[in-house]
Design a protein around this motif. Structure first.
Motif, PDB file in Angstrom:
ATOM      1  N   VAL A  68       0.844  -1.200   0.000  1.00 21.54           N
ATOM      2  CA  VAL A  68       0.000   0.000   0.000  1.00 21.54           C
ATOM      3  C   VAL A  68       0.877   1.246   0.000  1.00 21.54           C
ATOM      4  O   VAL A  68       0.655   2.202  -0.755  1.00 21.54           O
ATOM      5  CB  VAL A  68      -0.948   0.012   1.212  1.00 21.54           C
ATOM      6  N   GLY A  69       1.895   1.247   0.869  1.00 20.03           N
ATOM      7  CA  GLY A  69       2.805   2.386   0.906  1.00 20.03           C
ATOM      8  C   GLY A  69       3.617   2.503  -0.374  1.00 20.03           C
ATOM      9  O   GLY A  69       3.808   3.606  -0.902  1.00 20.03           O
ATOM     10  N   PHE A  70       4.100   1.378  -0.899  1.00 18.03           N
ATOM     11  CA  PHE A  70       4.910   1.407  -2.112  1.00 18.03           C
ATOM     12  C   PHE A  70       4.127   1.980  -3.293  1.00 18.03           C
ATOM     13  O   PHE A  70       4.692   2.683  -4.140  1.00 18.03           O
ATOM     14  CB  PHE A  70       5.394   0.000  -2.458  1.00 18.03           C
ATOM     15  N   ARG A  71       2.831   1.676  -3.384  1.00 19.10           N
ATOM     16  CA  ARG A  71       2.029   2.191  -4.493  1.00 19.10           C
ATOM     17  C   ARG A  71       1.902   3.704  -4.438  1.00 19.10           C
ATOM     18  O   ARG A  71       1.611   4.358  -5.442  1.00 19.10           O
ATOM     19  CB  ARG A  71       0.640   1.539  -4.488  1.00 19.10           C
ATOM     20  N   MET A  72       2.123   4.273  -3.249  1.00 17.52           N
ATOM     21  CA  MET A  72       2.078   5.722  -3.057  1.00 17.52           C
ATOM     22  C   MET A  72       3.501   6.294  -3.075  1.00 17.52           C
ATOM     23  O   MET A  72       3.703   7.471  -2.831  1.00 17.52           O
ATOM     24  CB  MET A  72       1.389   6.004  -1.714  1.00 17.52           C
ATOM     25  N   GLY A 215      -8.142   5.044  -4.924  1.00 14.34           N
ATOM     26  CA  GLY A 215      -7.003   4.280  -5.420  1.00 14.34           C
ATOM     27  C   GLY A 215      -6.316   4.976  -6.580  1.00 14.34           C
ATOM     28  O   GLY A 215      -5.080   4.976  -6.675  1.00 14.34           O
ATOM     29  N   PHE A 216      -7.118   5.587  -7.465  1.00 19.10           N
ATOM     30  CA  PHE A 216      -6.526   6.327  -8.585  1.00 19.10           C
ATOM     31  C   PHE A 216      -5.705   7.505  -8.079  1.00 19.10           C
ATOM     32  O   PHE A 216      -4.584   7.755  -8.548  1.00 19.10           O
ATOM     33  CB  PHE A 216      -7.617   6.819  -9.523  1.00 19.10           C
ATOM     34  N   ALA A 220      -1.785   7.945  -8.619  1.00 18.95           N
ATOM     35  CA  ALA A 220      -1.354   9.128  -9.364  1.00 18.95           C
ATOM     36  C   ALA A 220      -0.365   9.954  -8.543  1.00 18.95           C
ATOM     37  O   ALA A 220       0.641  10.441  -9.069  1.00 18.95           O
ATOM     38  CB  ALA A 220      -2.565   9.977  -9.736  1.00 18.95           C
ATOM     39  N   THR A 221      -0.639  10.074  -7.256  1.00 17.07           N
ATOM     40  CA  THR A 221       0.271  10.828  -6.384  1.00 17.07           C
ATOM     41  C   THR A 221       1.611  10.123  -6.271  1.00 17.07           C
ATOM     42  O   THR A 221       2.666  10.762  -6.222  1.00 17.07           O
ATOM     43  CB  THR A 221      -0.348  11.002  -4.986  1.00 17.07           C
ATOM     44  N   GLY A 222       1.582   8.791  -6.222  1.00 17.68           N
ATOM     45  CA  GLY A 222       2.825   8.045  -6.131  1.00 17.68           C
ATOM     46  C   GLY A 222       3.679   8.189  -7.371  1.00 17.68           C
ATOM     47  O   GLY A 222       4.911   8.211  -7.295  1.00 17.68           O
ATOM     48  N   SER A 224       3.533  10.854  -9.666  1.00 25.17           N
ATOM     49  CA  SER A 224       3.972  12.236  -9.894  1.00 25.17           C
ATOM     50  C   SER A 224       3.188  13.173  -8.991  1.00 25.17           C
ATOM     51  O   SER A 224       1.984  13.379  -9.208  1.00 25.17           O
ATOM     52  CB  SER A 224       3.776  12.623 -11.359  1.00 25.17           C
ATOM     53  N   THR A 225       3.868  13.712  -7.996  1.00 29.80           N
ATOM     54  CA  THR A 225       3.184  14.664  -7.099  1.00 29.80           C
ATOM     55  C   THR A 225       2.807  15.936  -7.847  1.00 29.80           C
ATOM     56  O   THR A 225       1.782  16.558  -7.543  1.00 29.80           O
ATOM     57  CB  THR A 225       4.093  15.020  -5.909  1.00 29.80           C
ATOM     58  N   THR A 226       3.609  16.325  -8.833  1.00 28.87           N
ATOM     59  CA  THR A 226       3.301  17.533  -9.610  1.00 28.87           C
ATOM     60  C   THR A 226       2.004  17.371 -10.381  1.00 28.87           C
ATOM     61  O   THR A 226       1.136  18.257 -10.375  1.00 28.87           O
ATOM     62  CB  THR A 226       4.447  17.843 -10.597  1.00 28.87           C
ATOM     63  N   ALA A 227       1.866  16.224 -11.052  1.00 28.73           N
ATOM     64  CA  ALA A 227       0.636  15.960 -11.794  1.00 28.73           C
ATOM     65  C   ALA A 227      -0.552  15.835 -10.849  1.00 28.73           C
ATOM     66  O   ALA A 227      -1.669  16.263 -11.179  1.00 28.73           O
ATOM     67  CB  ALA A 227       0.794  14.684 -12.610  1.00 28.73           C
ATOM     68  N   ALA A 228      -0.327  15.267  -9.664  1.00 29.33           N
ATOM     69  CA  ALA A 228      -1.408  15.123  -8.691  1.00 29.33           C
ATOM     70  C   ALA A 228      -1.915  16.485  -8.230  1.00 29.33           C
ATOM     71  O   ALA A 228      -3.129  16.719  -8.137  1.00 29.33           O
ATOM     72  CB  ALA A 228      -0.925  14.309  -7.495  1.00 29.33           C
TER      73      ALA A 228
END
Length: 366
Positions: A68-72, A215-216, A220-222, A224-228
């Motif tokens: 869960v953490g790795f996906r972020m 989940g999306f 998405a945050t994981g 690219s934080t900029t895109a998020a």
């Protein structure tokens, strides 16, 4: 078809490399390579199959928590501390039997998940508000959790007469999760009934991360934080939420043992499960099915290594080397296969463009 072949080639290449490296280590140490692999790769007996499934159930939950953490893109190194403090709280709550029967079980499970979420949430808040690396904070929280559980155990535990082992109150029989019989024997072989909840946890992991807006946003945050941020996602909120969700899953890790075999939390309660989950999550590529395969593989190797010292005269620690090698080779092989796949796609595009130019030249000449 090409994508399937590439997908299968990565784990096969990793296992082959791990086999060769482990064999080289055995040969360098003067150990009998053939006999060691003969024992490790032998077909386990039914009672061993039960142990493998039980161990894999626990490792699977640990792998899900780390994934869960790795996906972020968060490294939750604190699963070990989170599950230990959660299991202790669950043992105390279930031992008090404030509710009857399985209501008491549900309460204990919910308390374990809540405690795991809060404990992991501390690292999430520190990351979101102060920029503290979750790697450092979770490692420190592991040490704090270990000391805190040890202190609380001395305060709340019941010492058995004539024994140095201290433990919480025994969970009532009507609040335990019954085991599932897989062989009538002899001997009779049971597995943790919690395996059903572990499968459910795996399904929810897949569903939440792949089929929901949350989940999306997390994925998405994981990536690219900029895109998020550009998409209106609050990175700080997602950081805290992802860490708390990871901690909630970590809170389940010790429950198969607690509710299926030990029925109390004591000084001998199994430790180190959180760190194994990190390796399994990496091995399974943070995929629910892949993590299950990784958990079964690690559990199989652990079980098959037990008689190595007696039958072959080789330390079972060789399995730790094998497991670590598998994780490293999986990371390397997946990257090699990925780059090879990209190169194949580029060559295919180049051929298509060249063919298109040839067709245009032919039309001009005509």
């Amino acid at each position: 078809m090409t994508k399937l072949v590439l997908g299968l080639s990565a784990p096969i290449l990793a296992l082959l490399m791990a086999f060769l490296i482990t064999s080289a280590v055995l040969a360098a140490a003067g150990d009998p390579v053939g006999e060691v692999w003969g024992q490790l790769l032998s077909v386990p007996e039914t009672r061993n199959v039960g142990n493998i499934i039980d161990n894999a159930t626990v490792l699977y939950l640990s792998g899900l928590a780390a994934a869960v953490g790795f996906r972020m893109n968060l490294f939750n190194i604190g699963v070990d501390g989170q599950y230990r403090i959660a299991a202790f709280v669950a043992a105390v709550v279930a031992g008090e039997a404030w509710l009857p029967g399985y209501l008491n079980t549900v309460l204990a499970v919910l308390c374990a998940m809540a405690v795991g979420a809060v404990w992991a949430g501390i690292a999430g808040v520190l990351r979101a508000t102060r920029g503290v690396s979750e790697v450092i904070s979770t490692i420190m929280l592991n040490a704090i959790a270990t000391a805190l559980v040890a202190y609380l155990l001395r305060e709340a535990a019941v010492r058995e007469a004539g024994s140095n082992v201290i433990a919480t109150k025994t969970i009532p029989e009507d609040s335990r999760i019954p085991n599932i019989t897989i062989s009538d024997g002899p001997p009779v072989v049971d597995i943790y009934g919690f395996v059903v909840l572990a499968v459910l946890a795996g399904f929810l992991f897949w569903f939440v991360l792949n089929k929901t807006r949350f989940g999306f946003d997390l994925r998405a945050t994981g990536r690219s934080t900029t895109a998020a941020v550009a998409s209106g996602i609050s990175v700080n909120k997602m950081t805290v939420a992802a860490m708390m969700l990871s901690g909630a899953v970590a809170g389940l890790v010790g429950l198969p043992i607690l509710l299926g075999s030990s029925f109390s939390y004591g000084s001998t309660f199994q430790s180190g499960l959180g760190f194994a989950g990190i390796a399994i999550a990496l091995l399974g590529r943070n995929n629910a099915v892949g993590i299950a395969v990784g958990a079964l593989l690690f559990a199989y190797l652990n079980e098959q290594s037990n008689p190595l010292q007696i039958l072959v005269g080789v330390s079972p620690d060789i399995v730790a080397i094998t497991q670590g090698t598998i994780v490293l080779t999986v990371v390397i092989s997946y990257e090699v296969v990925r780059r090879y796949g990209v190169r194949m796609e580029q060559q295919a595009v180049a051929r298509a463009l060249e063919q298109e130019r040839d067709d245009e030249r032919a039309e001009v000449k005509a």
